[in-house]
Design a protein around this motif. Structure first.
Motif, PDB file in Angstrom:
ATOM      1  N   SER A 108       0.804  -1.229   0.000  1.00 42.53           N
ATOM      2  CA  SER A 108       0.000   0.000   0.000  1.00 42.53           C
ATOM      3  C   SER A 108       0.836   1.278   0.000  1.00 42.53           C
ATOM      4  O   SER A 108       0.390   2.302  -0.503  1.00 42.53           O
ATOM      5  N   LEU A 109       2.020   1.237   0.589  1.00 37.48           N
ATOM      6  CA  LEU A 109       2.782   2.483   0.740  1.00 37.48           C
ATOM      7  C   LEU A 109       3.944   2.597  -0.244  1.00 37.48           C
ATOM      8  O   LEU A 109       4.556   3.649  -0.368  1.00 37.48           O
ATOM      9  N   TRP A 112       1.655   0.897  -4.249  1.00 33.31           N
ATOM     10  CA  TRP A 112       0.499   1.728  -4.635  1.00 33.31           C
ATOM     11  C   TRP A 112       0.912   3.110  -5.143  1.00 33.31           C
ATOM     12  O   TRP A 112       0.470   3.524  -6.218  1.00 33.31           O
ATOM     13  N   PRO A 113       1.780   3.869  -4.420  1.00 31.64           N
ATOM     14  CA  PRO A 113       2.174   5.180  -4.963  1.00 31.64           C
ATOM     15  C   PRO A 113       2.933   5.086  -6.291  1.00 31.64           C
ATOM     16  O   PRO A 113       2.769   5.957  -7.148  1.00 31.64           O
ATOM     17  N   TYR A 117       1.131   7.146  -8.899  1.00 29.27           N
ATOM     18  CA  TYR A 117       1.799   8.426  -9.166  1.00 29.27           C
ATOM     19  C   TYR A 117       3.027   8.291 -10.058  1.00 29.27           C
ATOM     20  O   TYR A 117       3.630   9.291 -10.433  1.00 29.27           O
ATOM     21  N   PHE A 139       8.542   3.512   3.229  1.00 28.11           N
ATOM     22  CA  PHE A 139       7.794   4.744   2.979  1.00 28.11           C
ATOM     23  C   PHE A 139       8.225   5.790   3.994  1.00 28.11           C
ATOM     24  O   PHE A 139       8.055   5.570   5.199  1.00 28.11           O
ATOM     25  N   PRO A 247       1.064  11.728  -0.304  1.00 24.16           N
ATOM     26  CA  PRO A 247       1.250  10.780   0.791  1.00 24.16           C
ATOM     27  C   PRO A 247      -0.067  10.399   1.487  1.00 24.16           C
ATOM     28  O   PRO A 247      -0.239   9.256   1.898  1.00 24.16           O
ATOM     29  N   CYS A 250      -1.727   7.501  -0.150  1.00 23.61           N
ATOM     30  CA  CYS A 250      -1.097   6.210   0.190  1.00 23.61           C
ATOM     31  C   CYS A 250      -1.607   5.730   1.535  1.00 23.61           C
ATOM     32  O   CYS A 250      -1.902   4.540   1.722  1.00 23.61           O
ATOM     33  N   GLN A 253      -4.839   3.958   1.633  1.00 21.78           N
ATOM     34  CA  GLN A 253      -4.727   2.561   1.214  1.00 21.78           C
ATOM     35  C   GLN A 253      -4.261   1.681   2.369  1.00 21.78           C
ATOM     36  O   GLN A 253      -4.800   0.611   2.635  1.00 21.78           O
ATOM     37  N   GLU A 375      -0.187   5.379  11.326  1.00 22.44           N
ATOM     38  CA  GLU A 375      -1.101   5.555  10.190  1.00 22.44           C
ATOM     39  C   GLU A 375      -2.315   6.400  10.575  1.00 22.44           C
ATOM     40  O   GLU A 375      -3.448   6.052  10.264  1.00 22.44           O
TER      41      GLU A 375
END
Lengths: 396, 249
Positions: A108-109, A112-113, A117, A139, A247, A250, A253, A375
């Motif tokens: 996810s971190l 995913w980015p 992105y 991350f 951020p 992310c 997610q 988080e």
């Protein structure tokens, strides 16, 4: 009796939750459960005691497709539903929060980015390697003085001649930092906050491990130190996002996965406590026959069940792409909070045995103390929900 | 090479078994079904042969709709196709062997793999019966299997040791724990299995070799007795009990 190695084969399912799942979602959960029973439960207490991450599981989880599984197949991922991804996090955290954190960060971190992105070249280069577990990511957002207020970060990236950037700053509380091959680092620029991929071994970049934790002991936590780190814009800068929403996107997610994962730890503690209560004899009968213990067990299974139904609904909304970050905040806030409380109550049912590593309870409980804060803290998510319903942000 | 793997659905070992109202069968309520672990070794061996030298692997189960889970799982693990013979898979081993033989006899399978016994029933009869009905070679309780050109070499467990048998294909091989370490279904395999279908056929009409007349749980173990006194007194009491009550002397 339910020791640390007890491999309960059934998920706690009071309200027919499994009936809400598709066939492949059930199969994915079963695979993760079998994996955790066979590969994680027999070794995890020692790793937690020794403060080591079970690194040998990284490629195995990659082979099984546990990293970023909801991303598309063209990048080496599996395209599974968000509910399937959540179930995977549930089962991994039933093993240990450190393991789920590893997979959360990787999927996810980091993945995913890059997926959301990154440039096409960045996606093609990194995603298959990260999905297979050949490369590990971390991350870097939080800093020693900027946690709940990441927008104030001090890390800076400045454009240099020849398509380069110079990055300076320090990040803290970075899961996987020391073992990572690539860090997604967020920094202030003249265009606002931007994301950079910084590879291990880049001059000026180091990731010393943080020791001395009483929580997430089977997980690597690090600082990231960037001293005049020079990176190439094309390879490093994530081109398709500017500002804090990068951020934060992310984190939404990752929080989604956490809302599922925490319940896994709670389920492990609930099943352990239930089993213990039925077999522990005091005053000539099982302690499960006493009202005070029953009240705890009833509360635990009720909250666990409510949590399951909450994340299931959130997962379906996410699959339909109609979910909001404020809904994710509610699930993260509630599920981690009740899970921590379930673990604490389980500890009291186990009495003194609850503090031993023969049982998973104290480990899960201590892990969730971190999850409660990371988080987005419990308090911040409360304020996000407050803002959602009143329209007034209380934290500014 | 064509391989058939016969898989049986059995109650999970953690299931609390209840006898149904008819007094002859399992109460299926609250039963969590799994693939018999010995059949998992058989399937894993077939997939390893497929990966090693190439083969087409078909998974087969006899049972009702719930047995489809076993076949879905086999597809996720790497079986190419799956067939469900609709019939009573929990019944008599001879009946199941006849159903599978009727299906397999003209399909040209080079190798048929299954567990050496179904967990729970523990008859260890279906595989050998199937080989006999098909008139092919067999090796049972196999812990190591090597295939040559149209031949097999199997190491099997026997009382107090092991035995190596060789024979010609086609053959029925029944798997024992130790043959291999079954893999987990990967997410990729699970997603790929979604696109495969399970062929459903009515099982051949057969006559069972045996009927279950009654099914009962073992009697509950009585509470233990604690002998009192010092060691000589306890030894005396134990001896007395063995003589008078257990009548072992």
């Amino acid at each position: 009796m339910a020791g640390a190695y007890a491999t309960f084969t059934h998920i706690t399912d009071y309200m027919g939750f499994e009936g809400l799942l598709t066939e492949e979602e059930r199969m994915i959960r079963e695979t993760a459960r079998k994996f955790v029973n066979a590969e994680v439960l027999p070794i995890i207490e020692k790793h937690a005691q020794d403060q080591t991450f079970p690194k040998h599981l990284i490629p195995k989880m990659g082979e099984l497709g546990f990293y970023g599984p909801s991303l598309p197949e063209e990048y080496g991922c599996m395209g599974v539903s968000n509910v399937a991804y959540g179930l995977l996090m549930y089962e991994l955290e039933r093993g240990d929060s450190g393991l789920r954190s590893f997979a959360s960060v990787q999927g996810s971190l980091v993945m995913w980015p890059i997926y959301a992105y990154g440039s096409e070249e960045q996606k093609k280069y990194w995603l298959p390697k990260l999905a297979a577990g050949e490369k590990i990511g971390c991350f870097g957002l939080t800093e020693p003085d900027f946690g709940s207020n990441p927008g104030g970060m001090l890390t800076k990236a400045v454009r240099e001649p020849g398509g380069k950037w110079r990055i300076n700053g320090t990040k803290m509380w970075i899961t996987n930092g020391t073992v990572a091959d690539v860090a997604v680092v967020w920094a202030q620029t003249e265009d606002g906050i931007r994301g950079f991929l910084v590879e291990k071994g880049t001059p000026g970049f180091s990731a010393p491990e943080m020791k001395g934790k009483w929580s997430l002991r089977a997980s690597t936590t690090s600082e990231l130190v960037l001293e005049d780190v020079i990176v190439d814009e094309k390879a490093s800068l994530l081109p398709n996002v500017k500002g804090l929403k990068g951020p934060l996107g992310c984190l939404t997610q990752a929080r989604y996965g956490i809302a599922w994962g925490a319940l896994g730890a709670a389920d492990a503690c609930y099943q352990c406590a239930l089993d213990y209560a039925k077999s522990r004899i005091q005053f000539d009968k099982p302690i499960a026959s006493f009202q005070l213990q029953q009240e705890k067990l009833a509360w635990m299974v009720t909250e666990l069940t409510k949590g399951q139904l909450l994340v299931h609904q959130l997962g379906r909304l996410k699959d339909a792409k109609t979910y909001t970050p404020a809904q994710v905040s509610m699930a993260k806030m509630n599920n981690v909070n009740v899970s921590l409380e379930i673990c604490r109550k389980a500890r009291t049912i186990l009495g003194a045995n609850g503090i031993l590593d023969e049982y998973p309870v104290m480990r899960h409980m201590a892990n969730l103390e971190s999850v409660y804060t990371y988080e987005g803290t419990h308090d911040m998510h409360t304020l996000v929900i407050g803002q959602e319903v009143t329209g007034i942000p209380a934290y500014r | 090479m064509k391989i058939l793997v016969a898989l049986k659905q059995v109650p999970d070992t953690e299931t609390k078994i209840k006898v149904a109202a008819d007094g002859k069968s399992l109460d299926p309520a609250d039963v969590k079904w799994i693939t018999s672990p010995y059949d998992e070794y058989a399937l894993e061996e077939a997939i390893r042969i497929k990966e090693g030298k190439g083969a087409e692997v078909m998974a087969l189960s006899v049972g009702g709709d719930t047995a489809k889970d076993v076949l879905k799982n086999a597809l996720a693990l790497g079986a190419d196709s799956a067939v469900l013979l609709k019939g009573d898979g929990q019944g008599d081993a001879f009946a199941v062997a006849q159903m599978i033989a009727a299906y397999a006899k003209d399909k040209g399978f080079d190798l048929i793999l299954c567990g050496n016994k179904g967990l729970g029933g523990d008859n260890a009869a279906m595989g050998p019966m199937l080989a006999e009905l098909l008139g092919v070679a067999q090796a049972n309780v196999v812990v190591k299997l090597e295939l040559g050109e149209g031949t097999f070499k199997a190491e099997r467990e026997i009382e107090g040791g092991s035995e190596v048998v060789e024979g010609a294909l086609p053959a029925v091989i029944t798997a024992q724990k130790g043959l291999n370490e079954p893999r987990y279904a990967s997410l990729k395999g699970i997603m790929a299995a979604k696109k495969k279908t399970i062929e459903e056929l009515d099982a051949a009409a057969v006559t069972a070799g045996a009927q279950v007349s009654a099914l009962a749980l073992p009697p509950e173990r009585p509470a233990g007795r604690l002998l009192q006194g010092d060691a000589p007194a306890q030894a005396q009491a134990l001896l007395q009990a063995l003589k008078d009550e257990a009548k072992v002397f």
